[in-house]
Design an enzyme around this catalytic site. Structure first.
Site, PDB file in Angstrom:
ATOM      1  CG  ASN A  10      -1.666   1.250   1.447  1.00  0.00           C
ATOM      2  OD1 ASN A  10      -1.803   2.053   0.520  1.00  0.00           O
ATOM      3  ND2 ASN A  10      -2.182   1.450   2.660  1.00  0.00           N
ATOM      4  CE  LYS A  12       0.126   3.296   4.821  1.00  0.00           C
ATOM      5  NZ  LYS A  12       0.169   3.405   6.266  1.00  0.00           N
ATOM      6  CG  HIS A  96      -5.746   2.026   5.328  1.00  0.00           C
ATOM      7  ND1 HIS A  96      -5.273   2.959   6.209  1.00  0.00           N
ATOM      8  CD2 HIS A  96      -4.749   1.126   5.143  1.00  0.00           C
ATOM      9  CE1 HIS A  96      -4.020   2.630   6.540  1.00  0.00           C
ATOM     10  NE2 HIS A  96      -3.683   1.531   5.903  1.00  0.00           N
ATOM     11  CD  GLU A  98      -2.663   5.567   6.821  1.00  0.00           C
ATOM     12  OE1 GLU A  98      -2.675   5.640   5.577  1.00  0.00           O
ATOM     13  OE2 GLU A  98      -1.730   5.032   7.462  1.00  0.00           O
ATOM     14  CD  GLU A 168      -3.399  -2.513   7.242  1.00  0.00           C
ATOM     15  OE1 GLU A 168      -2.314  -2.791   6.733  1.00  0.00           O
ATOM     16  OE2 GLU A 168      -3.984  -1.440   7.043  1.00  0.00           O
ATOM     17  N   GLY A 174       2.828   2.003  10.684  1.00  0.00           N
ATOM     18  CA  GLY A 174       3.831   3.060  10.562  1.00  0.00           C
ATOM     19  C   GLY A 174       4.604   3.316  11.852  1.00  0.00           C
ATOM     20  CB  SER A 214       5.519  -2.249  11.573  1.00  0.00           C
ATOM     21  OG  SER A 214       5.182  -0.905  11.908  1.00  0.00           O
TER      22      SER A 214
HETATM   23  P1  PGA Z   1       3.041   0.169   7.480  1.00  0.00           P
HETATM   24  O1  PGA Z   1       1.554   0.439   6.927  1.00  0.00           O
HETATM   25  O2  PGA Z   1       3.509  -1.130   6.872  1.00  0.00           O
HETATM   26  O3  PGA Z   1       3.850   1.342   7.017  1.00  0.00           O
HETATM   27  O4  PGA Z   1       2.943   0.061   8.969  1.00  0.00           O
HETATM   28  C1  PGA Z   1       0.621  -0.593   6.748  1.00  0.00           C
HETATM   29  C2  PGA Z   1      -0.682  -0.048   6.219  1.00  0.00           C
HETATM   30  O5  PGA Z   1      -1.134   1.006   6.677  1.00  0.00           O
HETATM   31  O6  PGA Z   1      -1.321  -0.667   5.332  1.00  0.00           O
END
Ligand code: PGA
Length: 252
Positions: A10, A12, A96, A98, A168, A174, A214
């Site tokens: 992803n 983003k 997601h 976010e 997630e 992140g 992560s």
């Molecule tokens: P990350 O993000 O691997 O940077 O923690 C995962 C995601 O939000 O899909």
């Protein structure tokens, strides 16, 4: 039942279409894809067409990161599921954290977006996950159950034959704090049990449940060794072709 691993990235809000082309040319050079796994990359809308073209001779799936639930209309700034599908994208991330945190996507919206994605023939990658406060307050499983129930409300097992879920935990995204393989496995078992109750054993057994938060080249193999972790959704680590190649080529 054995489920084919599904390894997704992803991006983003990163990479222009020129950068996307560069990424895929590196990835394809680095990594002859093994046919025992599926690979997907969720890219920003303006890079969908360039990405689809860049992977045309490979089995890599290009995904959108969101869609709106109406097919067309006066919805300035939105992109519909048929529009995403028309670029050649074959999947879409929905719900997601976010989107839920920063853009007001509610459970009811995720439910409608799922309907739009399925109608457009896109593979839905439905994201679920609890916050740190919810986990520390002992409510993680209640949150997952509520998110699942709301998202899947009104769909039959047949509708959801292509369903992919991404667990997630918000505290792991992140942050560099990956859930331990055991913590993730426990959540995946809970999600699969919930799917079985809502949709029956067959759909629950077939659904790929990815872990996200992560995911890195050095933790993917351990995560994938858990019986109910069927894949990964990597954010930061999917931006670098060499790192993503190591993730998708993990040793099973
Ligand atoms: P990350 O993000 O691997 O940077 O923690 C995962 C995601 O939000 O899909």
């Amino acid at each position: 039942m054995s489920r084919k691993p599904f390894l997704a990235g992803n991006w983003k809000m990163f990479k222009t279409s020129a950068q996307a082309r560069q990424f895929f040319s590196e990835l394809i050079k680095l990594s002859p894809l093994k046919d025992d796994r599926e690979v997907a990359l969720a890219v920003p809308f303006p890079s969908l067409e360039a990405s689809v073209a860049a992977v045309a001779d490979t089995p890599i799936i290009i995904a959108a990161q969101n869609v709106y639930f109406e097919n067309e209309g006066a919805f300035t700034g939105e992109v519909s599921a048929p529009m995403a599908a028309a670029t050649g994208a074959r999947a879409v991330i929905l719900g997601h954290s976010e989107r839920r945190q920063f853009f007001g996507d509610t459970g009811a919206w995720v439910n409608k977006k799922l309907g739009a994605a399925l109608a457009a023939g896109l593979i839905p990658i439905l994201c679920l996950g609890e916050s740190l406060a919810e986990r520390e307050g002992g409510r993680a499983f209640d949150v997952l159950a509520a998110q699942l129930k709301e998202a899947l409300n009104g769909f039959s097992a047949a509708d959801l034959a292509s369903l992919v879920i991404a667990y997630e935990p918000v505290w792991a995204i992140g942050s560099g704090k990956t859930a331990t393989p055991e913590t993730a496995q426990e959540a995946h078992v809970f999600i699969r049990r919930h799917l079985a109750e809502q949709l029956g054993d067959k759909t629950a057994e077939a659904a790929r449940i990815l872990y996200g938060g992560s995911v890195k080249p050095d933790n993917i193999a351990k995560l994938m060794s858990q019986p109910d972790i069927d894949g990964a959704l990597a954010g930061g680590a999917s931006l670098d072709a060499a790192a993503f190649a190591r993730i998708i080529n993990f040793d099973a």
